[in-house]
Scaffold this motif. Structure first.
Motif, short mmCIF file in Angstrom:
data_model
loop_
_atom_site.label_atom_id
_atom_site.label_comp_id
_atom_site.label_asym_id
_atom_site.label_seq_id
_atom_site.Cartn_x
_atom_site.Cartn_y
_atom_site.Cartn_z
N ASP A 142 -20.68 -7.94 0.14
CA ASP A 142 -19.39 -8.09 -0.60
C ASP A 142 -19.59 -9.02 -1.72
O ASP A 142 -19.22 -8.97 -2.86
N LEU A 143 -20.39 -10.15 -1.40
CA LEU A 143 -20.60 -11.07 -2.70
C LEU A 143 -21.48 -10.46 -3.82
O LEU A 143 -21.12 -10.68 -4.77
N CYS A 144 -22.49 -9.87 -3.29
CA CYS A 144 -23.29 -9.29 -4.29
C CYS A 144 -22.41 -8.28 -5.31
O CYS A 144 -22.70 -8.24 -6.43
N TYR A 145 -21.66 -7.42 -4.62
CA TYR A 145 -20.69 -6.36 -5.41
C TYR A 145 -19.41 -7.04 -6.02
O TYR A 145 -18.71 -6.30 -6.76
N GLY A 146 -19.05 -8.14 -5.56
CA GLY A 146 -17.92 -8.61 -5.76
C GLY A 146 -16.66 -7.89 -5.36
O GLY A 146 -15.45 -8.12 -6.02
N ARG A 147 -16.90 -7.39 -4.13
CA ARG A 147 -15.77 -6.28 -3.72
C ARG A 147 -15.47 -6.25 -2.08
O ARG A 147 -16.89 -6.63 -1.47
N ALA A 148 -14.64 -6.11 -1.62
CA ALA A 148 -14.52 -6.31 -0.27
C ALA A 148 -14.63 -5.09 0.69
O ALA A 148 -14.09 -4.19 0.94
N ILE A 149 -16.11 -4.59 0.72
CA ILE A 149 -16.48 -3.57 0.96
C ILE A 149 -16.41 -3.39 2.68
O ILE A 149 -16.34 -2.29 3.14
N ARG A 150 -16.79 -4.59 3.27
CA ARG A 150 -16.69 -4.83 4.65
C ARG A 150 -17.38 -3.36 5.32
O ARG A 150 -16.91 -2.82 6.11
N ARG A 151 -18.71 -3.27 5.07
CA ARG A 151 -19.38 -2.13 5.35
C ARG A 151 -19.62 -2.16 6.91
O ARG A 151 -19.89 -1.13 7.62
N GLU A 152 -19.66 -3.33 7.65
CA GLU A 152 -19.58 -3.11 9.11
C GLU A 152 -18.44 -3.03 9.77
O GLU A 152 -18.51 -3.06 11.24
N LEU A 153 -17.24 -2.93 9.18
CA LEU A 153 -15.94 -2.53 9.82
C LEU A 153 -15.50 -1.17 9.66
O LEU A 153 -15.59 -0.66 8.86
N CYS A 154 -15.00 -0.77 10.83
CA CYS A 154 -14.37 0.52 10.79
C CYS A 154 -12.93 0.52 9.92
O CYS A 154 -11.98 -0.54 9.89
N ARG A 155 -12.82 1.36 9.09
CA ARG A 155 -11.46 1.46 8.11
C ARG A 155 -10.86 2.65 8.46
O ARG A 155 -11.40 3.73 9.03
N SER A 156 -9.61 2.72 8.09
CA SER A 156 -8.69 3.94 8.59
C SER A 156 -8.92 4.85 7.17
O SER A 156 -9.56 4.62 6.22
N ILE A 157 -8.59 6.21 7.58
CA ILE A 157 -8.54 7.10 6.36
C ILE A 157 -7.86 6.65 5.25
O ILE A 157 -8.21 7.08 4.18
N GLU A 158 -6.53 6.27 5.38
CA GLU A 158 -5.88 5.98 4.55
C GLU A 158 -6.49 5.03 3.46
O GLU A 158 -7.13 3.88 3.83
N GLY A 159 -6.52 5.35 2.05
CA GLY A 159 -7.13 4.73 1.14
C GLY A 159 -8.62 4.36 1.05
O GLY A 159 -9.09 3.83 0.50
N ALA A 160 -9.24 5.62 1.77
CA ALA A 160 -10.82 5.64 1.96
C ALA A 160 -11.35 5.96 0.48
O ALA A 160 -12.49 5.75 -0.01
N GLU A 161 -10.42 6.61 -0.45
CA GLU A 161 -10.97 7.11 -1.55
C GLU A 161 -10.99 6.02 -2.73
O GLU A 161 -11.53 6.24 -3.69
N GLU A 162 -10.10 5.15 -2.10
CA GLU A 162 -10.04 4.00 -3.35
C GLU A 162 -11.20 2.95 -3.42
O GLU A 162 -11.98 2.76 -2.49
N GLU A 163 -11.42 2.37 -4.60
CA GLU A 163 -12.53 1.46 -4.55
C GLU A 163 -11.99 0.07 -3.74
O GLU A 163 -10.73 -0.34 -3.76
N PRO A 164 -13.12 -0.52 -3.23
CA PRO A 164 -12.97 -1.62 -2.41
C PRO A 164 -12.14 -2.64 -3.30
O PRO A 164 -12.53 -2.75 -4.42
N ALA A 165 -11.12 -3.28 -2.82
CA ALA A 165 -10.55 -4.24 -3.53
C ALA A 165 -11.40 -5.62 -4.13
O ALA A 165 -12.39 -5.82 -3.36
N PRO A 166 -11.40 -6.21 -5.21
CA PRO A 166 -12.10 -7.44 -5.45
C PRO A 166 -11.97 -8.41 -4.52
O PRO A 166 -10.87 -8.41 -3.96
N LEU A 167 -12.86 -9.32 -4.41
CA LEU A 167 -13.00 -10.27 -3.53
C LEU A 167 -11.67 -11.16 -4.03
O LEU A 167 -11.59 -11.51 -5.05
N GLY A 168 -10.97 -11.77 -2.94
CA GLY A 168 -9.75 -12.74 -3.48
C GLY A 168 -8.64 -12.06 -3.59
O GLY A 168 -7.59 -12.82 -3.89
N ALA A 169 -8.66 -10.74 -4.03
CA ALA A 169 -7.49 -10.30 -4.51
C ALA A 169 -6.44 -10.02 -3.30
O ALA A 169 -6.96 -9.89 -2.14
N ALA A 170 -5.15 -10.20 -3.52
CA ALA A 170 -4.07 -10.08 -2.41
C ALA A 170 -4.11 -8.49 -1.75
O ALA A 170 -4.36 -7.57 -2.44
N PRO A 171 -4.16 -8.74 -0.49
CA PRO A 171 -4.05 -7.28 0.16
C PRO A 171 -2.81 -6.35 -0.15
O PRO A 171 -1.86 -7.08 -0.22
#
Length: 207
Positions: A178-207
């Motif tokens: 996450d730090l290297c890309y500056g994005r909340a990728i969360r590669r080891e966490l399961c994410r829902s299908i909803e919003g899967a096509e969107e780019e990960p949010a920048p770190l520190g951005a409001a959810p």
């Protein structure tokens, strides 16, 4: 220290420094839970790593921008991971491939001996424990053993030195990605299908 290692660490530290301005806390849940699902199954007791000395090493080699809390979470994740290591364990292999491969021997006795050796060398040369020595002095003590490990980090369990293992474990973590890309990728966490096509949010951005 090999040039490729210096370049990698400088670039990584610079990235962490830039991202830290976004307000990202390195102690996200991924860092807290990393390794929690691992457990020993062979009934043996893992070799404990001297906690105070390991943290003294971490302060010298992990990026300063992590801060005390983020660094402690990184060390605790490394400790949990190392406690769960299974030496000479059968590795997974492709289907229908008859060759069975095994992991290497237990690196923890060597790592524990290295940490004890660092303490003895620090006491002999400076008259204080490693954690009481200023960080530049610790880096000087670590420069030679890290240079001897060769270029690159590789898998932490294959590291010749505990400092290199700690670095490899951290830079292979989800937080470091996450730090290297500056994005909340969360590669080891399961994410829902909803919003899967969107780019990960920048770190520190409001959810």
């Amino acid at each position: 220290m090999a040039e490729s290692r210096r370049t990698f660490l400088k670039q990584s530290a610079a990235t962490v420094a830039a991202v830290s301005l976004t307000g990202c806390a390195p102690g996200e849940r991924a860092a807290e839970t990393e390794g929690d699902a691992l457990s020993r199954t062979d009934g043996t007791t893992p070799v404990p790593l001297p906690a105070a000395t390991l943290r003294g090493v971490a302060e010298a080699v992990l990026p300063d921008e992590l801060g005390e809390d983020g660094r402690e979470r990184a060390v605790r994740a490394f400790e949990r991971w190392s406690e769960a290591l299974e030496p000479v364990a059968e590795l997974s292999h492709p289907y229908l491939v008859p060759e069975i491969r095994y992991s290497g021997p237990d690196p923890r006795p060597g790592w524990a001996a290295q940490l004890e050796g660092l303490e003895k060398e620090c006491e002999s040369r400076h008259g204080v424990s490693l954690s009481d020595l200023e960080v530049p002095g610790r880096r000087e003590l670590l420069a030679r053993p890290l240079a001897d490990t060769g270029p690159g980090l590789g898998a932490p369990q294959n590291a010749d030195h505990v400092a290199a293992a700690l670095l490899a474990h951290f830079f292979g973590s989800a937080i470091a990605t996450d730090l290297c890309y500056g994005r909340a990728i969360r590669r080891e966490l399961c994410r829902s299908i909803e919003g899967a096509e969107e780019e990960p949010a920048p770190l520190g951005a409001a959810p």
